[in-house]
Design a protein around this motif. Sequence first.
Motif, mmCIF file in Angstrom:
data_model
loop_
_atom_site.group_PDB
_atom_site.id
_atom_site.type_symbol
_atom_site.label_atom_id
_atom_site.label_comp_id
_atom_site.label_asym_id
_atom_site.label_seq_id
_atom_site.Cartn_x
_atom_site.Cartn_y
_atom_site.Cartn_z
ATOM 1 N N PRO A 155 5.186 3.465 9.680
ATOM 2 C CA PRO A 155 6.268 4.241 9.080
ATOM 3 C C PRO A 155 6.376 5.624 9.712
ATOM 4 O O PRO A 155 5.401 6.140 10.255
ATOM 5 C CB PRO A 155 5.854 4.370 7.613
ATOM 6 N N SER A 207 4.291 11.619 1.075
ATOM 7 C CA SER A 207 3.835 11.133 2.384
ATOM 8 C C SER A 207 4.442 11.911 3.539
ATOM 9 O O SER A 207 4.209 11.603 4.694
ATOM 10 C CB SER A 207 4.075 9.638 2.535
ATOM 11 N N MET A 229 0.847 -1.194 0.000
ATOM 12 C CA MET A 229 0.000 0.000 0.000
ATOM 13 C C MET A 229 0.886 1.248 0.000
ATOM 14 O O MET A 229 2.003 1.231 0.517
ATOM 15 C CB MET A 229 -0.932 0.024 1.220
ATOM 16 N N LYS A 230 0.375 2.314 -0.597
ATOM 17 C CA LYS A 230 1.113 3.566 -0.660
ATOM 18 C C LYS A 230 0.159 4.694 -0.300
ATOM 19 O O LYS A 230 -0.855 4.828 -0.964
ATOM 20 C CB LYS A 230 1.646 3.774 -2.079
ATOM 21 N N PRO A 231 0.435 5.468 0.734
ATOM 22 C CA PRO A 231 1.579 5.344 1.634
ATOM 23 C C PRO A 231 1.376 4.207 2.640
ATOM 24 O O PRO A 231 0.271 3.693 2.769
ATOM 25 C CB PRO A 231 1.582 6.684 2.354
ATOM 26 N N GLY A 232 2.475 3.853 3.321
ATOM 27 C CA GLY A 232 2.364 2.889 4.415
ATOM 28 C C GLY A 232 3.142 1.615 4.242
ATOM 29 O O GLY A 232 3.059 0.715 5.087
ATOM 30 N N LYS A 233 3.924 1.507 3.182
ATOM 31 C CA LYS A 233 4.567 0.223 2.856
ATOM 32 C C LYS A 233 5.352 -0.429 3.993
ATOM 33 O O LYS A 233 5.133 -1.615 4.267
ATOM 34 C CB LYS A 233 5.482 0.404 1.636
ATOM 35 N N PRO A 234 6.261 0.294 4.674
ATOM 36 C CA PRO A 234 7.128 -0.465 5.587
ATOM 37 C C PRO A 234 6.475 -0.852 6.914
ATOM 38 O O PRO A 234 7.182 -1.189 7.861
ATOM 39 C CB PRO A 234 8.313 0.489 5.832
ATOM 40 N N ASN A 277 7.030 8.569 8.133
ATOM 41 C CA ASN A 277 6.446 9.681 7.376
ATOM 42 C C ASN A 277 5.066 10.021 7.928
ATOM 43 O O ASN A 277 4.230 9.115 8.083
ATOM 44 C CB ASN A 277 6.300 9.297 5.892
ATOM 45 N N ARG A 334 1.875 -1.473 -5.642
ATOM 46 C CA ARG A 334 1.113 -1.240 -4.413
ATOM 47 C C ARG A 334 -0.216 -0.564 -4.708
ATOM 48 O O ARG A 334 -0.299 0.287 -5.598
ATOM 49 C CB ARG A 334 1.893 -0.303 -3.480
ATOM 50 N N SER A 391 1.989 8.643 6.079
ATOM 51 C CA SER A 391 1.980 7.173 6.108
ATOM 52 C C SER A 391 1.541 6.701 7.491
ATOM 53 O O SER A 391 0.750 5.756 7.627
ATOM 54 C CB SER A 391 3.377 6.619 5.836
HETATM 55 O O1 MOO Z 1 4.737 4.139 1.475
HETATM 56 MO MO1 MOO Z 1 5.759 5.282 2.208
HETATM 57 O O2 MOO Z 1 4.591 5.046 3.332
HETATM 58 O O3 MOO Z 1 5.519 5.956 0.649
HETATM 59 O O4 MOO Z 1 5.461 6.899 2.345
#
Ligand code: MOO
Length: 406
Positions: A297, A369, A272-277, A299, A348, A302
């Motif tokens: 994350p 983000s 998912m974007k934002p939120g990947k990590p 950011n 994503r 995010s």
């Molecule tokens: O997925 Mo990160 O969360 O792009 O900003």
Amino acid sequence: MIELDDLLMQLWPQAQQYKPAIETLPLQQVYGRVLADSQHSAIQVPQHDNSGMDGYAVRCADFLQGMVFPVSQRIPAGKTPQPLEPGTVARIFTGAPIPPGADAIVMQEDTVLLDDGRVHFNHLPKLNAWIRRAGEDIARGQVVVEMGATLNAVRVALLASIGIAEVPVYRPLRAGVMVTGSELKNPGSSLEPGQIYNSNEFVWLGLLKQMGCEVRSVGIVPDNLRATVEALKSLSDCDLVISSGGVSVGEEDHVKPAVEQVGELQAWKIAMKPGKPMAFGKIDRAGQSPCWFFGLPGNPVSSALAFQLVVKPFVDLLSGQSLPTADWRSRMVQVTAQFEWLRPDTRRDEFLRVRVESGMATLFANQSSGVLTSLDQSTGVVRLKAGQTVTPGDALPYVSYQELMK
Ligand code: MOO
Ligand SMILES: Nc1nc2c(c(=O)[nH]1)N[C@H]1C(S)=C(S)[C@@H](COP(=O)(O)OP(=O)(O)OC[C@H]3O[C@@H](n4cnc5c(N)ncnc54)[C@H](O)[C@@H]3O)O[C@H]1N2
């Protein structure tokens, strides 16, 4: 990477198995709590047929004889009436029980009180007019508030209306909060070059309190493994711990190894974007139910969106809410794009911040983000599948922040 829907399916059954402790509290103290057992009504509401107006209780058939009648009794609210004498009317007030034999109420504005005490009716009465029937609001035995419902002001009033003074509710969840990052300073202090203010914690404190959690924060944790492990351990008496930052792939990212030292990591990297990590796991506690862990994350956007899309429904389920209430996906509505999006993320699902007015979605210009203002100046997010482009006129699924936080 794990698909967002797969992550949710992995998380939710775990949350549903959790049985929060129950306490019984008086109505004054249950606002915002989740009801632990469905509440049935032992009475019907209203208890009796009663008048919806100040006026006169009449028998319609009597009006074949004329339009002027003597008043045979006076029935204020709270009084038990006598049967209505034929050829007479009863003075009655709003909420007062209907006398046996009466079959309509005439409001006093449609009458004239004559000098001799009799009443002249300006029009023929309508059968059943202004009679509120016994049980028309709540039937005896009816479930009035379901188990799993959040007790808002109206639901608490509904419980009061059936005479219930105290109800079983789930104990509030204890949420632990930590924000990692050696660059972070709290508002109120001045910034050295390269430092930034800690804002993520303030989003979560607000959202967690809004959700009825008891919150404990250890605040800023520097970017080193030992401090991160200590912070996790110190919060492990909570039901869940949320951390921000340090979940990506750099050497300064210590959250994942720290969780692996004190417990287990179940998922990392969400499509998912934002939120990947984002990371999900548990902190071990001997002989007790697990302390759930969410590493969000750093950011700001995010962190806030991952909270609303992933942490919020999990907390709702842990708090005893039902799945349909917790699942924001079922509350998505279609909106029409008034923008173009030709550079999709190919791997994503993307959540684009948009402003929706009258079903039309405009895109917030800066989708980075790191831009926290984007959350304030948009109304919600549209969800794009990986690789999906948008041209004006496309129908897109949308959920508002207000709906996400319900
Ligand atoms: O997925 Mo990160 O969360 O792009 O900003
Ligand atoms: N080589 C790669 N680099 C990055 C990847 C990747 O896959 N490969 N993923 C990117 C994505 S996507 C995100 S999101 C970020 C997340 O990184 P972290 O969770 O490790 O977060 P940090 O690096 O600690 O911080 C990111 C950013 O956010 C600011 N921040 C952190 N905490 C706070 C706070 N409490 N309040 C306000 N702002 C905060 C921090 O200063 C950074 O600017 O990683 C990408 N990199």
